[in-house]
Design a protein around this motif. Structure first.
Motif, short mmCIF file in Angstrom:
data_model
loop_
_atom_site.label_atom_id
_atom_site.label_comp_id
_atom_site.label_asym_id
_atom_site.label_seq_id
_atom_site.Cartn_x
_atom_site.Cartn_y
_atom_site.Cartn_z
N ALA A 67 -1.74 11.07 -22.18
CA ALA A 67 -1.50 10.81 -23.60
C ALA A 67 -1.71 9.34 -23.94
CB ALA A 67 -0.08 11.24 -23.97
N LEU A 68 -1.28 8.46 -23.07
CA LEU A 68 -1.39 7.03 -23.34
C LEU A 68 -2.83 6.55 -23.28
CD1 LEU A 68 0.21 4.44 -23.91
CD2 LEU A 68 0.38 4.09 -21.45
N LEU A 69 -3.55 6.93 -22.22
CA LEU A 69 -4.93 6.47 -22.07
C LEU A 69 -5.86 7.09 -23.10
CD1 LEU A 69 -5.44 6.34 -18.21
CD2 LEU A 69 -5.09 4.45 -19.78
N SER A 70 -5.63 8.33 -23.46
CA SER A 70 -6.52 8.99 -24.41
C SER A 70 -6.35 8.44 -25.83
CB SER A 70 -6.29 10.50 -24.41
OG SER A 70 -4.96 10.81 -24.76
N THR A 71 -5.26 7.74 -26.10
CA THR A 71 -5.08 7.11 -27.42
C THR A 71 -5.27 5.60 -27.37
OG1 THR A 71 -2.68 7.00 -27.03
CG2 THR A 71 -3.51 8.91 -28.25
N THR A 72 -5.70 5.07 -26.21
CA THR A 72 -5.87 3.62 -26.07
C THR A 72 -6.82 3.05 -27.11
OG1 THR A 72 -5.33 3.51 -23.72
CG2 THR A 72 -6.83 1.84 -24.57
N PHE A 73 -7.99 3.67 -27.27
CA PHE A 73 -8.99 3.12 -28.18
C PHE A 73 -8.55 3.27 -29.64
CE2 PHE A 73 -11.40 4.29 -24.35
CZ PHE A 73 -11.90 3.04 -24.02
N ILE A 74 -7.81 4.33 -29.93
CA ILE A 74 -7.31 4.50 -31.29
C ILE A 74 -6.26 3.45 -31.59
CG2 ILE A 74 -6.08 6.07 -32.84
CD1 ILE A 74 -7.32 8.39 -31.33
N ARG A 75 -5.38 3.19 -30.62
CA ARG A 75 -4.32 2.20 -30.82
C ARG A 75 -4.90 0.81 -31.04
NH1 ARG A 75 0.96 3.03 -28.60
NH2 ARG A 75 1.35 5.17 -27.96
N SER A 76 -5.95 0.49 -30.29
CA SER A 76 -6.49 -0.87 -30.33
C SER A 76 -7.63 -1.03 -31.33
CB SER A 76 -6.99 -1.28 -28.94
OG SER A 76 -7.96 -0.37 -28.47
N ALA A 77 -7.97 0.02 -32.08
CA ALA A 77 -9.07 -0.07 -33.04
C ALA A 77 -8.73 -1.08 -34.13
CB ALA A 77 -9.32 1.30 -33.66
N GLY A 78 -9.74 -1.87 -34.46
CA GLY A 78 -9.58 -2.82 -35.55
C GLY A 78 -8.94 -4.13 -35.19
N LEU A 79 -8.66 -4.36 -33.90
CA LEU A 79 -7.99 -5.60 -33.52
C LEU A 79 -8.85 -6.82 -33.79
CD1 LEU A 79 -6.30 -4.55 -30.17
CD2 LEU A 79 -5.21 -4.89 -32.39
N ALA A 80 -10.16 -6.65 -33.67
CA ALA A 80 -11.05 -7.80 -33.87
C ALA A 80 -11.49 -7.95 -35.32
CB ALA A 80 -12.28 -7.66 -32.97
N LEU A 350 -6.93 -2.59 -19.65
CA LEU A 350 -7.19 -1.57 -20.66
C LEU A 350 -5.90 -0.89 -21.10
CD1 LEU A 350 -9.33 0.06 -22.25
CD2 LEU A 350 -9.44 1.62 -20.30
N ILE A 351 -5.04 -0.58 -20.14
CA ILE A 351 -3.77 0.07 -20.47
C ILE A 351 -2.87 -0.87 -21.25
CG2 ILE A 351 -1.72 1.19 -19.52
CD1 ILE A 351 -3.40 1.96 -17.09
N GLY A 360 9.48 -0.76 -23.83
CA GLY A 360 9.38 -1.60 -22.64
C GLY A 360 9.99 -0.97 -21.41
N GLN A 361 10.99 -0.11 -21.60
CA GLN A 361 11.69 0.49 -20.47
C GLN A 361 10.76 1.33 -19.60
OE1 GLN A 361 14.63 3.52 -21.46
NE2 GLN A 361 16.05 2.66 -19.97
N ALA A 362 9.78 1.95 -20.24
CA ALA A 362 8.89 2.85 -19.50
C ALA A 362 7.53 2.24 -19.22
CB ALA A 362 8.71 4.15 -20.28
N THR A 363 7.31 1.00 -19.66
CA THR A 363 5.99 0.39 -19.53
C THR A 363 5.54 0.32 -18.08
OG1 THR A 363 6.34 -0.94 -21.51
CG2 THR A 363 4.61 -1.65 -20.03
N MET A 364 6.43 -0.07 -17.18
CA MET A 364 6.06 -0.22 -15.78
C MET A 364 5.59 1.10 -15.19
SD MET A 364 5.74 -2.47 -13.46
CE MET A 364 5.41 -2.49 -11.71
N VAL A 365 6.29 2.18 -15.52
CA VAL A 365 5.90 3.50 -15.01
C VAL A 365 4.53 3.89 -15.55
CG1 VAL A 365 6.51 5.95 -14.96
CG2 VAL A 365 8.30 4.22 -14.77
N ALA A 366 4.34 3.68 -16.86
CA ALA A 366 3.10 4.11 -17.50
C ALA A 366 1.89 3.34 -17.01
CB ALA A 366 3.23 3.97 -19.02
N THR A 367 2.07 2.05 -16.72
CA THR A 367 0.91 1.22 -16.39
C THR A 367 0.64 1.14 -14.88
OG1 THR A 367 2.29 -0.77 -16.40
CG2 THR A 367 1.19 -0.18 -18.45
N ALA A 368 1.68 1.30 -14.07
CA ALA A 368 1.49 1.15 -12.62
C ALA A 368 0.93 2.41 -11.98
CB ALA A 368 2.81 0.77 -11.95
N ALA A 369 1.30 3.58 -12.49
CA ALA A 369 0.89 4.83 -11.86
C ALA A 369 -0.63 4.97 -11.75
CB ALA A 369 1.50 6.02 -12.60
#
Length: 420
Positions: A67-80, A350-351, A360-369
């Motif tokens: 779920a997190l990776l498949s929405t990465t590009f949507i979340r970060s769209a428009g940053l530039a 990328l993540i 923040g509590q779950a960030t480590m789990v989501a990014t390290a796995a």
């Protein structure tokens, strides 16, 4: 204030460290394996508790990562998009992430060669986890074949997370290519799935002190103090890499931000002190703005660049992922090379960019796995990372806010330099 209210205010990290201490003391105090039947029963019960907690943690990882990776590009769209300052800030952030990856690739193998993991440490650390999983292997051809799943359902049901990571990234990229109105329902479902997994992970992490105590008790009873030496070795090398990257922030400010070294050190010191105490870059945002202003960064530039840097730039993350990936690979006897280290850094970057706003509590789990999956390291190793992350995280926060301040100076480098 009642005793119960006081206990509720104790940070989770402190409870986890307490669970670690209880497990070590209990494991060392009990008779060794095979010496007493009652002791073996206690150790076995502790092992069951620890494995149950690990299983609960593992069941959340696959849906969360997808779920997190498949929405990465949507979340970060428009940053530039937006002002020139915003675009320049994004470019500077990208360059600093490249710097973080380079530092990790250069230092992680070097430090592990200078101060290697002893066989006793590796055996003790393996005792808390499982066996290596099938994952991509060098040469590059085998890595590519291992990454691309011929059957995503079978890959999801298998032991390797890497094919799922690849599919999630490609699927997320495809979502950005369809009409916004058509992708909105799918994005909403995936976002809801991620948020539900964050809640579930929060529940599981609340039980982490108990699970950690059970896992470490078994390891300490079997391997003695070697597990403590292994954890201390891991933490010290981890902090060394973060300190090296922090030093790079000073160099970036001086070489590319047109700031004098002494002025930068004085301006950023109050922010570093607060960062060390709070472990929160976001909490330091007002102080970073003040530090940037003291360095002569123009107000309108700082008002755009600093919030963007605090939100998007966690420069210590790719170097950290490269380090614990290399460390875990050595512990489990897995091969790795420069290509795999670079891939770990890019994946973590990328993540991180796509995880803006996640709890923040779950960030480590989501990014390290996903990084562990890239190396073929069993997800049980994630439990060890969680146990000892508190101390390195103090230094990582200091590193991040220091680089955020340097980034603001680089973005506004065309200002008039400070008078000497």
């Amino acid at each position: 204030m009642s005793a119960l209210q006081a206990l509720r205010k104790v940070p989770l990290a402190a409870w986890i460290v307490g669970g670690l201490a209880i497990g070590v003391i209990g494991g060392l105090a009990l008779p060794g394996p095979g010496r007493a039947e009652w002791s073996d029963a206690v150790v076995a019960a502790a092992g069951v508790i620890g494995k149950l907690w690990l299983a609960a943690l593992q069941m959340t990882i696959l849906p969360l990562v997808f779920a997190l990776l498949s929405t990465t590009f949507i979340r970060s769209a428009g940053l530039a998009e937006g002002t020139g300052i915003a675009r320049r800030t994004v470019l500077v952030i990208a360059a600093l992430y490249v710097l973080g990856i380079a530092v990790g690739v250069a230092l992680a193998p070097a430090l592990l060669a200078l101060w290697p993991i002893s066989p006793e440490m590796a055996e003790a650390l393996r005792g808390t986890g499982g066996a290596p999983v099938e994952a991509a292997r060098l040469p590059v051809a085998d890595m590519i074949l291992g990454m691309v799943p011929s059957n995503i359902v079978a890959a999801a049901a298998g032991g390797s997370l890497l094919p799922v990571v690849f599919f999630a990234i490609v699927f997320g990229a495809a979502l950005t290519r369809i009409d916004e109105h058509k992708r909105a329902p799918m994005a909403a479902v995936l976002t809801g799935l991620a948020e539900a997994m964050f809640v579930l992970i929060g529940w599981v992490l609340a039980l982490a002190p108990i699970g950690v105590a059970g896992l470490i008790l078994v390891t300490a009873n079997t391997h003695g103090t070697a597990v403590l030496l292994g954890l201390a070795h891991y933490v010290l090398l981890y902090i060394a890499i973060v300190l090296a990257l922090t030093a790079c922030a000073y160099a970036v400010a001086v070489l590319f931000g047109r700031v004098r070294l002494g002025a930068f050190a004085r301006a950023v010191l109050p922010t570093q002190v607060v960062a060390f105490g709070t472990q929160s870059s976001l909490a330091c945002l007002p102080l970073i703005l003040r530090s940037a202003t003291r360095l002569g960064v123009r107000e309108h530039s700082a008002d755009i660049s600093v919030p963007l840097a605090v939100s998007l730039l966690r420069v210590s993350s790719p170097a950290s992922s490269i380090f614990y990936g290399a460390y875990g690979a050595i512990v489990y006897g897995l091969p790795y090379g420069i290509a795999l280290l670079l891939a770990a850094g890019v994946l973590k970057t990328l993540i991180e960019v796509g995880s803006v706003g996640i709890p923040g509590q779950a960030t480590m789990v989501a990014t390290a796995a996903p990084v562990l999956a890239l190396f073929g390291i069993p997800l049980e190793f994630l439990a060890l990372i969680l146990v000892v992350e508190t101390l390195p995280d103090l230094f990582k926060t200091v590193c991040n806010v220091t680089m955020d301040t340097a980034a603001a100076a680089v973005v506004d480098r065309d200002r008039e330099p400070l008078a000497r």
